[in-house]
Design an enzyme around this catalytic site. Sequence first.
Site, PDB file in Angstrom:
ATOM      1  N   LEU A 188     -10.337   1.225  10.526  1.00 12.63           N
ATOM      2  CA  LEU A 188     -11.610   1.934  10.340  1.00 12.63           C
ATOM      3  C   LEU A 188     -11.918   2.294   8.881  1.00 12.63           C
ATOM      4  CD1 LEU A 188     -14.055   3.244  11.725  1.00 12.63           C
ATOM      5  CD2 LEU A 188     -12.705   5.349  11.882  1.00 12.63           C
ATOM      6  N   ARG A 220      -8.345   9.768  16.161  1.00 12.58           N
ATOM      7  CA  ARG A 220      -7.058   9.398  15.566  1.00 12.58           C
ATOM      8  C   ARG A 220      -6.615  10.460  14.563  1.00 12.58           C
ATOM      9  NH1 ARG A 220      -7.776   6.341  19.007  1.00 12.58           N
ATOM     10  NH2 ARG A 220      -7.541   4.068  19.061  1.00 12.58           N
ATOM     11  N   TYR A 226       0.831  -1.224   0.000  1.00 17.52           N
ATOM     12  CA  TYR A 226       0.000   0.000   0.000  1.00 17.52           C
ATOM     13  C   TYR A 226       0.862   1.270   0.000  1.00 17.52           C
ATOM     14  CZ  TYR A 226      -3.154   3.493   2.171  1.00 17.52           C
ATOM     15  OH  TYR A 226      -3.866   4.624   2.488  1.00 17.52           O
ATOM     16  N   ILE A 227       1.684   1.438   1.001  1.00 14.94           N
ATOM     17  CA  ILE A 227       2.467   2.684   1.078  1.00 14.94           C
ATOM     18  C   ILE A 227       3.619   2.644   0.068  1.00 14.94           C
ATOM     19  CG2 ILE A 227       3.774   4.217   2.618  1.00 14.94           C
ATOM     20  CD1 ILE A 227       2.137   2.966   4.963  1.00 14.94           C
ATOM     21  N   ASN A 255       1.858  -9.998   0.896  1.00 18.63           N
ATOM     22  CA  ASN A 255       0.634  -9.215   1.169  1.00 18.63           C
ATOM     23  C   ASN A 255       0.345  -8.229   0.049  1.00 18.63           C
ATOM     24  OD1 ASN A 255      -1.591  -8.679   2.873  1.00 18.63           O
ATOM     25  ND2 ASN A 255      -0.603  -6.815   3.617  1.00 18.63           N
ATOM     26  N   ASP A 303      10.082  -7.359  -3.027  1.00 15.06           N
ATOM     27  CA  ASP A 303       8.894  -7.731  -2.255  1.00 15.06           C
ATOM     28  C   ASP A 303       8.709  -9.239  -2.441  1.00 15.06           C
ATOM     29  OD1 ASP A 303       6.161  -5.756  -1.406  1.00 15.06           O
ATOM     30  OD2 ASP A 303       6.033  -7.938  -1.345  1.00 15.06           O
ATOM     31  N   ASN A 304       8.266  -9.905  -1.373  1.00 12.73           N
ATOM     32  CA  ASN A 304       8.004 -11.351  -1.523  1.00 12.73           C
ATOM     33  C   ASN A 304       6.548 -11.615  -1.898  1.00 12.73           C
ATOM     34  OD1 ASN A 304       6.637 -10.903   0.838  1.00 12.73           O
ATOM     35  ND2 ASN A 304       7.891 -12.241   2.119  1.00 12.73           N
ATOM     36  N   LEU A 305       5.781 -10.558  -2.090  1.00 15.93           N
ATOM     37  CA  LEU A 305       4.364 -10.624  -2.492  1.00 15.93           C
ATOM     38  C   LEU A 305       3.510 -11.387  -1.468  1.00 15.93           C
ATOM     39  CD1 LEU A 305       4.647 -11.130  -6.388  1.00 15.93           C
ATOM     40  CD2 LEU A 305       4.537  -8.997  -5.088  1.00 15.93           C
ATOM     41  N   TYR A 363       3.374  -7.113  16.962  1.00 11.85           N
ATOM     42  CA  TYR A 363       3.633  -6.266  15.793  1.00 11.85           C
ATOM     43  C   TYR A 363       4.308  -4.965  16.243  1.00 11.85           C
ATOM     44  CZ  TYR A 363       2.817  -2.484  12.532  1.00 11.85           C
ATOM     45  OH  TYR A 363       3.001  -1.370  11.744  1.00 11.85           O
TER      46      TYR A 363
HETATM   47  P1  NAD Z   1       1.625  -3.659   3.075  1.00 18.40           P
HETATM   48  O1  NAD Z   1       1.382  -4.993   3.706  1.00 18.40           O
HETATM   49  O2  NAD Z   1       0.653  -3.193   2.053  1.00 18.40           O
HETATM   50  O3  NAD Z   1       3.097  -3.601   2.452  1.00 18.40           O
HETATM   51  C1  NAD Z   1       4.168  -4.311   3.014  1.00 18.40           C
HETATM   52  C2  NAD Z   1       4.825  -5.090   1.871  1.00 18.40           C
HETATM   53  O4  NAD Z   1       5.928  -5.813   2.391  1.00 18.40           O
HETATM   54  C3  NAD Z   1       3.884  -6.099   1.228  1.00 18.40           C
HETATM   55  O5  NAD Z   1       3.863  -5.892  -0.165  1.00 18.40           O
HETATM   56  C4  NAD Z   1       4.485  -7.464   1.586  1.00 18.40           C
HETATM   57  O6  NAD Z   1       4.284  -8.410   0.552  1.00 18.40           O
HETATM   58  C5  NAD Z   1       5.951  -7.104   1.781  1.00 18.40           C
HETATM   59  N1  NAD Z   1       6.695  -7.982   2.681  1.00 18.40           N
HETATM   60  C6  NAD Z   1       6.351  -8.394   3.927  1.00 18.40           C
HETATM   61  N2  NAD Z   1       7.325  -9.149   4.430  1.00 18.40           N
HETATM   62  C7  NAD Z   1       8.316  -9.219   3.495  1.00 18.40           C
HETATM   63  C8  NAD Z   1       9.582  -9.853   3.449  1.00 18.40           C
HETATM   64  N3  NAD Z   1      10.030 -10.604   4.452  1.00 18.40           N
HETATM   65  N4  NAD Z   1      10.334  -9.701   2.347  1.00 18.40           N
HETATM   66  C9  NAD Z   1       9.894  -8.959   1.296  1.00 18.40           C
HETATM   67  N5  NAD Z   1       8.696  -8.340   1.291  1.00 18.40           N
HETATM   68  C10 NAD Z   1       7.923  -8.466   2.383  1.00 18.40           C
HETATM   69  O7  NAD Z   1       1.733  -2.602   4.266  1.00 18.40           O
HETATM   70  P2  NAD Z   1       1.766  -1.016   4.207  1.00 18.40           P
HETATM   71  O8  NAD Z   1       0.504  -0.528   4.800  1.00 18.40           O
HETATM   72  O9  NAD Z   1       2.187  -0.549   2.886  1.00 18.40           O
HETATM   73  O10 NAD Z   1       2.902  -0.730   5.287  1.00 18.40           O
HETATM   74  C11 NAD Z   1       4.251  -0.534   4.920  1.00 18.40           C
HETATM   75  C12 NAD Z   1       5.087  -0.437   6.192  1.00 18.40           C
HETATM   76  O11 NAD Z   1       4.585   0.629   6.996  1.00 18.40           O
HETATM   77  C13 NAD Z   1       5.027  -1.696   7.062  1.00 18.40           C
HETATM   78  O12 NAD Z   1       6.301  -1.935   7.594  1.00 18.40           O
HETATM   79  C14 NAD Z   1       4.061  -1.319   8.153  1.00 18.40           C
HETATM   80  O13 NAD Z   1       4.304  -2.015   9.361  1.00 18.40           O
HETATM   81  C15 NAD Z   1       4.335   0.171   8.307  1.00 18.40           C
HETATM   82  N6  NAD Z   1       3.191   0.897   8.864  1.00 18.40           N
HETATM   83  C16 NAD Z   1       1.987   0.839   8.216  1.00 18.40           C
HETATM   84  C17 NAD Z   1       0.893   1.499   8.763  1.00 18.40           C
HETATM   85  C18 NAD Z   1      -0.447   1.443   8.089  1.00 18.40           C
HETATM   86  O14 NAD Z   1      -1.456   1.781   8.712  1.00 18.40           O
HETATM   87  N7  NAD Z   1      -0.541   1.047   6.820  1.00 18.40           N
HETATM   88  C19 NAD Z   1       1.022   2.219   9.963  1.00 18.40           C
HETATM   89  C20 NAD Z   1       2.270   2.250  10.585  1.00 18.40           C
HETATM   90  C21 NAD Z   1       3.362   1.595  10.031  1.00 18.40           C
HETATM   91  C1  UD1 Z   2      -4.637   0.327  14.644  1.00 18.40           C
HETATM   92  C2  UD1 Z   2      -3.673  -0.585  15.366  1.00 18.40           C
HETATM   93  C3  UD1 Z   2      -2.286   0.053  15.342  1.00 18.40           C
HETATM   94  C4  UD1 Z   2      -1.843   0.321  13.901  1.00 18.40           C
HETATM   95  C5  UD1 Z   2      -2.878   1.210  13.208  1.00 18.40           C
HETATM   96  C6  UD1 Z   2      -2.535   1.356  11.732  1.00 18.40           C
HETATM   97  C7  UD1 Z   2      -4.978  -1.818  17.052  1.00 18.40           C
HETATM   98  C8  UD1 Z   2      -5.306  -1.951  18.507  1.00 18.40           C
HETATM   99  N1  UD1 Z   2      -4.146  -0.799  16.735  1.00 18.40           N
HETATM  100  O1  UD1 Z   2      -4.683   1.531  15.332  1.00 18.40           O
HETATM  101  O2  UD1 Z   2      -1.354  -0.813  15.960  1.00 18.40           O
HETATM  102  O3  UD1 Z   2      -0.594   0.975  13.865  1.00 18.40           O
HETATM  103  O4  UD1 Z   2      -4.172   0.580  13.313  1.00 18.40           O
HETATM  104  O5  UD1 Z   2      -3.242   2.391  11.143  1.00 18.40           O
HETATM  105  O6  UD1 Z   2      -5.413  -2.587  16.216  1.00 18.40           O
HETATM  106  N2  UD1 Z   2     -12.766   1.499  14.929  1.00 18.40           N
HETATM  107  C9  UD1 Z   2     -14.107   1.169  15.027  1.00 18.40           C
HETATM  108  N3  UD1 Z   2     -14.570   0.133  14.268  1.00 18.40           N
HETATM  109  C10 UD1 Z   2     -13.779  -0.588  13.422  1.00 18.40           C
HETATM  110  C11 UD1 Z   2     -12.414  -0.230  13.314  1.00 18.40           C
HETATM  111  C12 UD1 Z   2     -11.946   0.802  14.102  1.00 18.40           C
HETATM  112  O7  UD1 Z   2     -14.857   1.789  15.768  1.00 18.40           O
HETATM  113  O8  UD1 Z   2     -14.259  -1.532  12.775  1.00 18.40           O
HETATM  114  C13 UD1 Z   2     -12.256   2.649  15.714  1.00 18.40           C
HETATM  115  C14 UD1 Z   2     -11.157   2.288  16.690  1.00 18.40           C
HETATM  116  O9  UD1 Z   2     -11.701   1.955  17.946  1.00 18.40           O
HETATM  117  C15 UD1 Z   2     -10.336   3.590  16.716  1.00 18.40           C
HETATM  118  C16 UD1 Z   2     -10.509   4.165  15.309  1.00 18.40           C
HETATM  119  O10 UD1 Z   2     -11.679   3.548  14.789  1.00 18.40           O
HETATM  120  O11 UD1 Z   2     -10.888   4.490  17.632  1.00 18.40           O
HETATM  121  C17 UD1 Z   2      -9.329   3.861  14.387  1.00 18.40           C
HETATM  122  O12 UD1 Z   2      -9.082   2.454  14.395  1.00 18.40           O
HETATM  123  P1  UD1 Z   2      -7.960   1.795  13.443  1.00 18.40           P
HETATM  124  O13 UD1 Z   2      -8.183   2.233  12.051  1.00 18.40           O
HETATM  125  O14 UD1 Z   2      -7.959   0.323  13.723  1.00 18.40           O
HETATM  126  O15 UD1 Z   2      -6.593   2.470  13.912  1.00 18.40           O
HETATM  127  P2  UD1 Z   2      -5.883   2.509  15.361  1.00 18.40           P
HETATM  128  O16 UD1 Z   2      -6.825   2.083  16.432  1.00 18.40           O
HETATM  129  O17 UD1 Z   2      -5.285   3.856  15.510  1.00 18.40           O
END
Ligand code: NAD
Ligand code: UD1
Length: 350
Positions: free
Chosen positions: A210, A241, A11-12, A35, A31-33, A159
């Site tokens: 959410l 949030r 995604y990111i 996810n 990427d290992n695909l 995590y």
């Molecule tokens: P994502 O799952 O869409 O992307 C992660 C990618 O990493 C995937 O394409 C997956 O196939 C790949 N991957 C996982 N393990 C691997 C490995 N061992 N070797 C090679 N590829 C591997 O997730 P994202 O939302 O794009 O997040 C990217 C990063 O940001 C992650 O590290 C995640 O923990 C961090 N992050 C995401 C969020 C969020 O809400 N999306 C919030 C905080 C931090």
């Molecule tokens: C969650 C993760 C956090 C992660 C982040 C990524 C948990 C406890 N925390 O955080 O580790 O880094 O996502 O963006 O899972 N909500 C609802 N109904 C739903 C889903 C969420 O009411 O079906 C509410 C939650 O209670 C919260 C808000 O929406 O108040 C946001 O939730 P979410 O998107 O899961 O994010 P975080 O809780 O911030």
Amino acid sequence: MKLLVTGGTGYIGTHTCVELLDQGHQVVVIDNLSNSKLGALERVATITNKKLGDGQNLIDDLIFHRTDIRDRIALQEIFQSHNIDAVIHFAGLKAVGESVHKPLEYYANNVTGTIILLEEMARANLSTIIFSSTATVYGDPETVPILESFPTGGITNPYARSKLIIEEILKDLHKADPSWKICLLRYFNPVGAHPSGLIGEDPSGIPNNLMPYISQVALGKLEKLKIFGNDYATRDGTGVRDYIHVVDLVKGHLAALDYLHTKKSILSIFNLGTGRGSSVYEMVRAFEQASGKPIPYEVVERRVGDVAEYWASTEYAERVLGWKAQYNLQTMCEDTWRWQQKNIENKKML
Ligand code: NAD
Ligand code: UD1
């Protein structure tokens, strides 16, 4: 510059590739695909009008290698054949609930994977890295907004702990060898999608977060939203949030890259958020407005591990990186909605 983007089909990662290519950089994705799908990177190529190469032709602007970050030999080959300037490290597993049931898988993938990546970077004399961390490392903060100087800890799942462990490893590494240039970016809640509607977040199964949940209710794929508690000490009782548009988040990475480029030695930590909190009710209303669809909901028990409110202080990133998020909640919802609709159409065509 030539960047190695780990997890670049996710995604990111895909949004980052678009921005890097648009800025004239070359990108090698691994990427290992586990996810994500290669199709997402093909869409990156479409958006940026680039060819997606397989590494045979080293001058392609966008190259993909299906590789696990724990595969040392593959990393060595990539570092030998490409003259990489910096690594943006997204690869990792990220499902909080799953991590509770599969802690070893999360630590092996995220922590061991990062150690192997760092060892191979060191072997290749490469010492510039941007790491995707999470605001969850702050645990349950005493006050908001959250400053980078707030203590970390109070973590409730493997995590988040894997991210904090990696942060600590990177700090130790920089202490031992100050030639490293490292940015730890703590993301708040990334949402939204590229305005083209071609790439976005596509969680498998029922979404935990959410925004993807709401958008699937709007599409009619899920019946109603379950709001996890409306008795928090917040302005309307629901959780608050700091939602940030993924394109803004990505621009924070480019600012961090520029910043690292000017330094000889650095380890810096930045929050990537907007500095504004939105409640669950506010999110529901904003999405209803953007989609024109009703979002039915019911209020249920609080989710274990949730905190009442969480938003970033953005002052440090603004001052040091000269970066500030631009997009508001309306744009985040509109772009998510466009992506959701197009993605459904595209899947029907497959
Ligand atoms: P994502 O799952 O869409 O992307 C992660 C990618 O990493 C995937 O394409 C997956 O196939 C790949 N991957 C996982 N393990 C691997 C490995 N061992 N070797 C090679 N590829 C591997 O997730 P994202 O939302 O794009 O997040 C990217 C990063 O940001 C992650 O590290 C995640 O923990 C961090 N992050 C995401 C969020 C969020 O809400 N999306 C919030 C905080 C931090
Ligand atoms: C969650 C993760 C956090 C992660 C982040 C990524 C948990 C406890 N925390 O955080 O580790 O880094 O996502 O963006 O899972 N909500 C609802 N109904 C739903 C889903 C969420 O009411 O079906 C509410 C939650 O209670 C919260 C808000 O929406 O108040 C946001 O939730 P979410 O998107 O899961 O994010 P975080 O809780 O911030």
